[in-house]
Design a protein around this motif. Structure first.
Motif, PDB file in Angstrom:
ATOM      1  N   LEU A  34       0.842  -1.147  -0.127  1.00 34.58           N
ATOM      2  CA  LEU A  34       0.128   0.059   0.024  1.00 34.58           C
ATOM      3  C   LEU A  34       0.824   1.217  -0.113  1.00 34.58           C
ATOM      4  CD1 LEU A  34      -2.819  -0.808   2.645  1.00 34.58           C
ATOM      5  CD2 LEU A  34      -2.834  -1.120   0.000  1.00 34.58           C
ATOM      6  N   GLY A  35       2.138   1.074   0.144  1.00 35.05           N
ATOM      7  CA  GLY A  35       2.907   2.318   0.268  1.00 35.05           C
ATOM      8  C   GLY A  35       2.703   3.062   1.401  1.00 35.05           C
ATOM      9  N   MET A  36       2.289   2.722   2.425  1.00 34.23           N
ATOM     10  CA  MET A  36       2.146   3.478   3.592  1.00 34.23           C
ATOM     11  C   MET A  36       3.291   3.163   4.737  1.00 34.23           C
ATOM     12  SD  MET A  36      -2.064   2.191   4.287  1.00 34.23           S
ATOM     13  CE  MET A  36      -2.262   3.557   5.616  1.00 34.23           C
ATOM     14  N   SER A  37       2.952   4.174   5.664  1.00 30.48           N
ATOM     15  CA  SER A  37       4.012   4.131   6.957  1.00 30.48           C
ATOM     16  C   SER A  37       3.608   3.082   7.719  1.00 30.48           C
ATOM     17  CB  SER A  37       4.147   5.228   7.533  1.00 30.48           C
ATOM     18  OG  SER A  37       2.931   5.695   8.258  1.00 30.48           O
ATOM     19  N   ARG A  38       4.605   2.649   8.543  1.00 37.11           N
ATOM     20  CA  ARG A  38       4.276   1.554   9.834  1.00 37.11           C
ATOM     21  C   ARG A  38       3.110   2.139  10.702  1.00 37.11           C
ATOM     22  NH1 ARG A  38       5.464   0.706  14.743  1.00 37.11           N
ATOM     23  NH2 ARG A  38       6.793   2.600  14.830  1.00 37.11           N
ATOM     24  N   ARG A  39       3.142   3.082  10.843  1.00 37.90           N
ATOM     25  CA  ARG A  39       2.358   3.783  12.045  1.00 37.90           C
ATOM     26  C   ARG A  39       0.778   3.878  11.124  1.00 37.90           C
ATOM     27  NH1 ARG A  39       3.282   8.505  15.835  1.00 37.90           N
ATOM     28  NH2 ARG A  39       2.444   7.521  17.528  1.00 37.90           N
ATOM     29  N   GLY A  40       0.861   4.242   9.906  1.00 37.10           N
ATOM     30  CA  GLY A  40      -0.559   4.507   9.033  1.00 37.10           C
ATOM     31  C   GLY A  40      -1.087   2.978   8.934  1.00 37.10           C
ATOM     32  N   THR A  41      -0.166   2.005   8.719  1.00 31.37           N
ATOM     33  CA  THR A  41      -0.560   0.473   8.767  1.00 31.37           C
ATOM     34  C   THR A  41      -1.279   0.127   9.711  1.00 31.37           C
ATOM     35  OG1 THR A  41       1.181   0.129   6.809  1.00 31.37           O
ATOM     36  CG2 THR A  41       0.258  -1.751   7.706  1.00 31.37           C
ATOM     37  N   GLU A  42      -0.703   0.198  11.078  1.00 28.32           N
ATOM     38  CA  GLU A  42      -1.143  -0.208  12.164  1.00 28.32           C
ATOM     39  C   GLU A  42      -2.308   0.449  12.336  1.00 28.32           C
ATOM     40  OE1 GLU A  42       1.791   0.891  14.922  1.00 28.32           O
ATOM     41  OE2 GLU A  42       3.224  -0.856  14.230  1.00 28.32           O
ATOM     42  N   LYS A  43      -2.659   1.696  11.987  1.00 21.85           N
ATOM     43  CA  LYS A  43      -3.923   2.103  12.329  1.00 21.85           C
ATOM     44  C   LYS A  43      -5.009   1.885  11.534  1.00 21.85           C
ATOM     45  CE  LYS A  43      -5.767   7.097  12.782  1.00 21.85           C
ATOM     46  NZ  LYS A  43      -5.295   8.493  12.558  1.00 21.85           N
ATOM     47  N   LEU A  44      -4.764   1.519  10.208  1.00 20.92           N
ATOM     48  CA  LEU A  44      -5.685   0.969   9.008  1.00 20.92           C
ATOM     49  C   LEU A  44      -6.178  -0.346   9.614  1.00 20.92           C
ATOM     50  CD1 LEU A  44      -6.918   1.110   6.440  1.00 20.92           C
ATOM     51  CD2 LEU A  44      -5.133  -0.012   5.474  1.00 20.92           C
ATOM     52  N   LEU A  45      -5.344  -1.238  10.275  1.00 19.55           N
ATOM     53  CA  LEU A  45      -5.403  -2.529  10.380  1.00 19.55           C
ATOM     54  C   LEU A  45      -5.764  -2.867  11.814  1.00 19.55           C
ATOM     55  CD1 LEU A  45      -2.308  -4.261   8.504  1.00 19.55           C
ATOM     56  CD2 LEU A  45      -4.759  -3.809   7.679  1.00 19.55           C
ATOM     57  N   ARG A  46      -5.940  -2.013  12.528  1.00 23.04           N
ATOM     58  CA  ARG A  46      -6.166  -2.081  14.082  1.00 23.04           C
ATOM     59  C   ARG A  46      -7.586  -2.959  14.294  1.00 23.04           C
ATOM     60  NH1 ARG A  46      -6.099   3.310  16.324  1.00 23.04           N
ATOM     61  NH2 ARG A  46      -3.965   3.091  16.129  1.00 23.04           N
ATOM     62  N   GLY A  47      -7.435  -3.909  14.920  1.00 30.32           N
ATOM     63  CA  GLY A  47      -8.548  -4.943  15.458  1.00 30.32           C
ATOM     64  C   GLY A  47      -8.821  -5.678  14.064  1.00 30.32           C
ATOM     65  N   LYS A  48      -7.972  -5.890  12.969  1.00 29.10           N
ATOM     66  CA  LYS A  48      -8.537  -6.701  11.815  1.00 29.10           C
ATOM     67  C   LYS A  48      -7.462  -7.964  11.645  1.00 29.10           C
ATOM     68  CE  LYS A  48     -11.451  -3.628   9.827  1.00 29.10           C
ATOM     69  NZ  LYS A  48     -11.745  -2.771  11.096  1.00 29.10           N
ATOM     70  N   LEU A  49      -6.212  -7.872  12.349  1.00 25.59           N
ATOM     71  CA  LEU A  49      -5.310  -8.749  12.240  1.00 25.59           C
ATOM     72  C   LEU A  49      -5.628 -10.130  13.207  1.00 25.59           C
ATOM     73  CD1 LEU A  49      -2.403  -6.253  12.697  1.00 25.59           C
ATOM     74  CD2 LEU A  49      -3.387  -7.352  10.351  1.00 25.59           C
ATOM     75  N   ILE A  50      -5.266 -11.246  12.599  1.00 24.84           N
ATOM     76  CA  ILE A  50      -5.174 -12.501  12.973  1.00 24.84           C
ATOM     77  C   ILE A  50      -3.873 -12.709  13.685  1.00 24.84           C
ATOM     78  CG2 ILE A  50      -5.474 -15.089  12.727  1.00 24.84           C
ATOM     79  CD1 ILE A  50      -6.946 -14.183  10.193  1.00 24.84           C
ATOM     80  N   ASP A  51      -3.773 -13.025  14.954  1.00 27.96           N
ATOM     81  CA  ASP A  51      -2.562 -13.286  15.862  1.00 27.96           C
ATOM     82  C   ASP A  51      -1.579 -12.065  15.863  1.00 27.96           C
ATOM     83  OD1 ASP A  51      -3.319 -15.866  16.632  1.00 27.96           O
ATOM     84  OD2 ASP A  51      -1.980 -16.664  15.061  1.00 27.96           O
ATOM     85  N   GLY A  52      -2.206 -10.728  15.606  1.00 25.38           N
ATOM     86  CA  GLY A  52      -1.561  -9.738  15.767  1.00 25.38           C
ATOM     87  C   GLY A  52      -0.704  -9.119  14.615  1.00 25.38           C
ATOM     88  N   LYS A  53      -0.824 -10.149  13.368  1.00 26.37           N
ATOM     89  CA  LYS A  53       0.446 -10.055  12.506  1.00 26.37           C
ATOM     90  C   LYS A  53      -0.389 -10.155  11.129  1.00 26.37           C
ATOM     91  CE  LYS A  53       4.888 -11.329  11.218  1.00 26.37           C
ATOM     92  NZ  LYS A  53       5.888 -12.090  11.413  1.00 26.37           N
ATOM     93  N   TRP A  54      -1.402 -10.979  11.054  1.00 24.40           N
ATOM     94  CA  TRP A  54      -1.690 -11.339   9.661  1.00 24.40           C
ATOM     95  C   TRP A  54      -2.970 -10.903   9.273  1.00 24.40           C
ATOM     96  CZ3 TRP A  54       2.345 -13.777   7.151  1.00 24.40           C
ATOM     97  CH2 TRP A  54       3.321 -14.375   8.129  1.00 24.40           C
ATOM     98  N   ILE A  55      -3.360 -10.649   7.987  1.00 27.14           N
ATOM     99  CA  ILE A  55      -4.569 -10.355   7.408  1.00 27.14           C
ATOM    100  C   ILE A  55      -4.572 -10.957   6.003  1.00 27.14           C
ATOM    101  CG2 ILE A  55      -3.864  -7.988   6.230  1.00 27.14           C
ATOM    102  CD1 ILE A  55      -6.682  -7.122   7.151  1.00 27.14           C
ATOM    103  N   SER A  56      -5.980 -11.486   5.790  1.00 27.23           N
ATOM    104  CA  SER A  56      -6.096 -12.091   4.321  1.00 27.23           C
ATOM    105  C   SER A  56      -6.131 -11.111   3.268  1.00 27.23           C
ATOM    106  CB  SER A  56      -7.326 -12.868   4.326  1.00 27.23           C
ATOM    107  OG  SER A  56      -8.584 -12.276   4.294  1.00 27.23           O
ATOM    108  N   LYS A  57      -5.797 -11.663   2.034  1.00 24.19           N
ATOM    109  CA  LYS A  57      -5.755 -10.597   0.862  1.00 24.19           C
ATOM    110  C   LYS A  57      -7.523 -10.070   0.625  1.00 24.19           C
ATOM    111  CE  LYS A  57      -2.106 -12.359  -1.986  1.00 24.19           C
ATOM    112  NZ  LYS A  57      -1.767 -12.932  -3.255  1.00 24.19           N
ATOM    113  N   ALA A  58      -8.315 -11.148   0.959  1.00 26.93           N
ATOM    114  CA  ALA A  58      -9.600 -10.570   0.886  1.00 26.93           C
ATOM    115  C   ALA A  58     -10.114  -9.575   1.609  1.00 26.93           C
ATOM    116  CB  ALA A  58     -10.549 -11.992   0.755  1.00 26.93           C
ATOM    117  N   ALA A  59      -9.849  -9.732   2.982  1.00 26.04           N
ATOM    118  CA  ALA A  59     -10.152  -8.932   4.159  1.00 26.04           C
ATOM    119  C   ALA A  59      -9.474  -7.422   3.992  1.00 26.04           C
ATOM    120  CB  ALA A  59      -9.616  -9.600   5.431  1.00 26.04           C
TER     121      ALA A  59
END
Length: 65
Positions: A34-59
């Motif tokens: 996505l070409g985002m900063s680490r902080r921006g990515t963490e904000k976007l994915l907050r509460g959406k990650l599996i085991d705090g690290k993974w997200i599916s492509k569809a999600a």
């Protein structure tokens, strides 16, 4: 039954091109794709990650659509 958003398929195809052969992406791969900063990515994915690290492509495609 809810309809998928118009950009969902395009986003999913683009993610497939950027990360071929993977169904789950880690936060650093999402950051690069996505070409985002680490902080921006963490904000976007907050509460959406599996085991705090993974997200599916569809999600992720659904999230950015």
């Amino acid at each position: 039954m809810p309809r998928e958003k118009e950009a969902f398929r395009d986003n999913l195809m683009r993610l497939d091109e950027l990360c071929p052969g993977k169904e789950m992406l880690c936060t650093s791969e999402v950051q690069r794709a996505l070409g985002m900063s680490r902080r921006g990515t963490e904000k976007l994915l907050r509460g959406k990650l599996i085991d705090g690290k993974w997200i599916s492509k569809a999600a992720l495609a659904r999230l950015i659509s």
